[in-house]
Design a protein around this motif. Structure first.
Motif, PDB file in Angstrom:
ATOM      1  N   PRO A   1     100.297   3.182  70.911  1.00 52.81           N
ATOM      2  CA  PRO A   1      98.949   3.759  70.784  1.00 52.81           C
ATOM      3  C   PRO A   1      98.812   4.661  69.561  1.00 52.81           C
ATOM      4  O   PRO A   1      97.728   4.826  69.028  1.00 52.81           O
ATOM      5  N   PHE A   2      99.918   5.220  69.102  1.00 48.25           N
ATOM      6  CA  PHE A   2      99.872   6.154  67.989  1.00 48.25           C
ATOM      7  C   PHE A   2      99.888   5.441  66.638  1.00 48.25           C
ATOM      8  O   PHE A   2      99.764   6.069  65.602  1.00 48.25           O
ATOM      9  N   GLN A   3     100.054   4.106  66.667  1.00 52.23           N
ATOM     10  CA  GLN A   3     100.041   3.325  65.437  1.00 52.23           C
ATOM     11  C   GLN A   3      98.764   2.508  65.302  1.00 52.23           C
ATOM     12  O   GLN A   3      98.612   1.764  64.352  1.00 52.23           O
ATOM     13  N   LEU A   4      97.844   2.642  66.250  1.00 51.84           N
ATOM     14  CA  LEU A   4      96.615   1.855  66.226  1.00 51.84           C
ATOM     15  C   LEU A   4      95.706   2.297  65.090  1.00 51.84           C
ATOM     16  O   LEU A   4      95.626   3.473  64.762  1.00 51.84           O
ATOM     17  N   THR A   5      95.032   1.321  64.528  1.00 53.90           N
ATOM     18  CA  THR A   5      94.017   1.588  63.516  1.00 53.90           C
ATOM     19  C   THR A   5      92.661   1.185  64.101  1.00 53.90           C
ATOM     20  O   THR A   5      92.589   0.606  65.189  1.00 53.90           O
ATOM     21  N   ALA A   6      91.598   1.454  63.371  1.00 55.26           N
ATOM     22  CA  ALA A   6      90.270   1.062  63.826  1.00 55.26           C
ATOM     23  C   ALA A   6      90.185  -0.458  63.954  1.00 55.26           C
ATOM     24  O   ALA A   6      89.582  -0.988  64.893  1.00 55.26           O
TER      25      ALA A   6
ATOM     26  N   VAL B   1      94.899  -3.187  81.759  1.00 54.24           N
ATOM     27  CA  VAL B   1      95.889  -2.167  82.124  1.00 54.24           C
ATOM     28  C   VAL B   1      96.560  -1.621  80.870  1.00 54.24           C
ATOM     29  O   VAL B   1      96.775  -0.416  80.735  1.00 54.24           O
ATOM     30  N   ARG B   2      96.879  -2.494  79.928  1.00 55.63           N
ATOM     31  CA  ARG B   2      97.517  -2.050  78.676  1.00 55.63           C
ATOM     32  C   ARG B   2      96.598  -1.107  77.893  1.00 55.63           C
ATOM     33  O   ARG B   2      97.032  -0.087  77.379  1.00 55.63           O
ATOM     34  N   VAL B   3      95.311  -1.445  77.822  1.00 57.11           N
ATOM     35  CA  VAL B   3      94.354  -0.583  77.121  1.00 57.11           C
ATOM     36  C   VAL B   3      94.278   0.777  77.822  1.00 57.11           C
ATOM     37  O   VAL B   3      94.270   1.823  77.168  1.00 57.11           O
ATOM     38  N   LEU B   4      94.259   0.763  79.144  1.00 53.57           N
ATOM     39  CA  LEU B   4      94.222   2.028  79.885  1.00 53.57           C
ATOM     40  C   LEU B   4      95.488   2.846  79.655  1.00 53.57           C
ATOM     41  O   LEU B   4      95.427   4.075  79.518  1.00 53.57           O
ATOM     42  N   GLU B   5      96.632   2.177  79.587  1.00 51.98           N
ATOM     43  CA  GLU B   5      97.882   2.894  79.299  1.00 51.98           C
ATOM     44  C   GLU B   5      97.837   3.527  77.906  1.00 51.98           C
ATOM     45  O   GLU B   5      98.295   4.647  77.707  1.00 51.98           O
TER      46      GLU B   5
ATOM     47  N   LEU C   1      97.273   8.386  74.522  1.00 50.93           N
ATOM     48  CA  LEU C   1      96.543   9.134  73.502  1.00 50.93           C
ATOM     49  C   LEU C   1      96.003  10.452  74.044  1.00 50.93           C
ATOM     50  O   LEU C   1      96.081  11.491  73.391  1.00 50.93           O
ATOM     51  N   VAL C   2      95.470  10.406  75.262  1.00 52.77           N
ATOM     52  CA  VAL C   2      94.920  11.622  75.863  1.00 52.77           C
ATOM     53  C   VAL C   2      96.031  12.628  76.132  1.00 52.77           C
ATOM     54  O   VAL C   2      95.895  13.821  75.835  1.00 52.77           O
ATOM     55  N   SER C   3      97.146  12.164  76.662  1.00 55.78           N
ATOM     56  CA  SER C   3      98.234  13.103  76.947  1.00 55.78           C
ATOM     57  C   SER C   3      98.816  13.670  75.656  1.00 55.78           C
ATOM     58  O   SER C   3      99.142  14.851  75.582  1.00 55.78           O
ATOM     59  N   GLU C   4      98.908  12.848  74.611  1.00 57.67           N
ATOM     60  CA  GLU C   4      99.415  13.334  73.323  1.00 57.67           C
ATOM     61  C   GLU C   4      98.468  14.373  72.732  1.00 57.67           C
ATOM     62  O   GLU C   4      98.897  15.400  72.219  1.00 57.67           O
ATOM     63  N   SER C   5      97.166  14.104  72.816  1.00 60.00           N
ATOM     64  CA  SER C   5      96.214  15.077  72.267  1.00 60.00           C
ATOM     65  C   SER C   5      96.247  16.369  73.062  1.00 60.00           C
ATOM     66  O   SER C   5      96.084  17.449  72.505  1.00 60.00           O
TER      67      SER C   5
END
Length: 164
Positions: free
Chosen positions: A30-35, A70-74, A79-83
């Motif tokens: 999730p931390f490597q995702l781009t737009a 499920v993958r998108v939710l994970e 991302l939310v927990s990291e932020s």
């Protein structure tokens, strides 16, 4: 039934090989995702939804869509927990800096540093009623002007004596 599942898995693998781009976004951290990756994921999920609506409900399509959701939710959870972690770190850093600033201010109030004065500088107490109010240069200018006015007064007095 076993054979049908194997056929559906093979079909799914072929789809992923053909469209390697959009599906690969789901495998990223999730931390490597781009737009662009977010749009790819949206495209993949949208396509699966259209397949479910358009054709007979295949268990493989439904399972694949469930996996992707499920993958998108994970990813969102990560991302939310990291932020939240970053936000907490920033709060702690801010509080630490505030404490340090207060300590520095308190130290500055308690230990007012003695100013280093040069040869042409002096310290003036602003509460002293007898403190100097003019600089030395201003005083010289005033005295010079006084002397000029005094000289003019003498000249005028002499002229007045002549007229009497």
């Amino acid at each position: 039934m076993e054979r049908g599942r194997d056929g559906e898995e093979e079909l799914e693998e072929e789809e992923e090989d053909e469209d390697g781009g959009p599906e690969s976004a789901l495998e990223k951290s999730p931390f490597q995702l781009t737009a662009a990756d977010v749009y790819d994921i949206s495209s993949v999920v949208g396509r699966d939804l259209l397949q479910l609506r358009a054709g007979p409900q295949l268990p493989a399509t439904r399972a694949r869509l469930q996996f992707r959701i499920v993958r998108v939710l994970e990813m969102l959870e990560a991302l939310v927990s990291e932020s939240s972690v970053v936000e907490e770190q920033l709060r702690r850093e801010r509080d630490s800096l505030r404490r340090e600033l207060e300590q520095l201010r308190a130290a500055a109030r308690g230990n007012a540093p003695q100013p280093s004065l040069g040869p042409d500088q002096m310290v003036i107490d602003l509460t002293d009623p007898n403190r100097p109010r003019f600089t030395l240069q201003e005083l010289r200018d005033v005295l010079q002007e006084r002397n000029q006015l005094k000289a003019q007064l003498l000249v005028v007095q002499e002229e007045l004596q002549c007229y009497k």
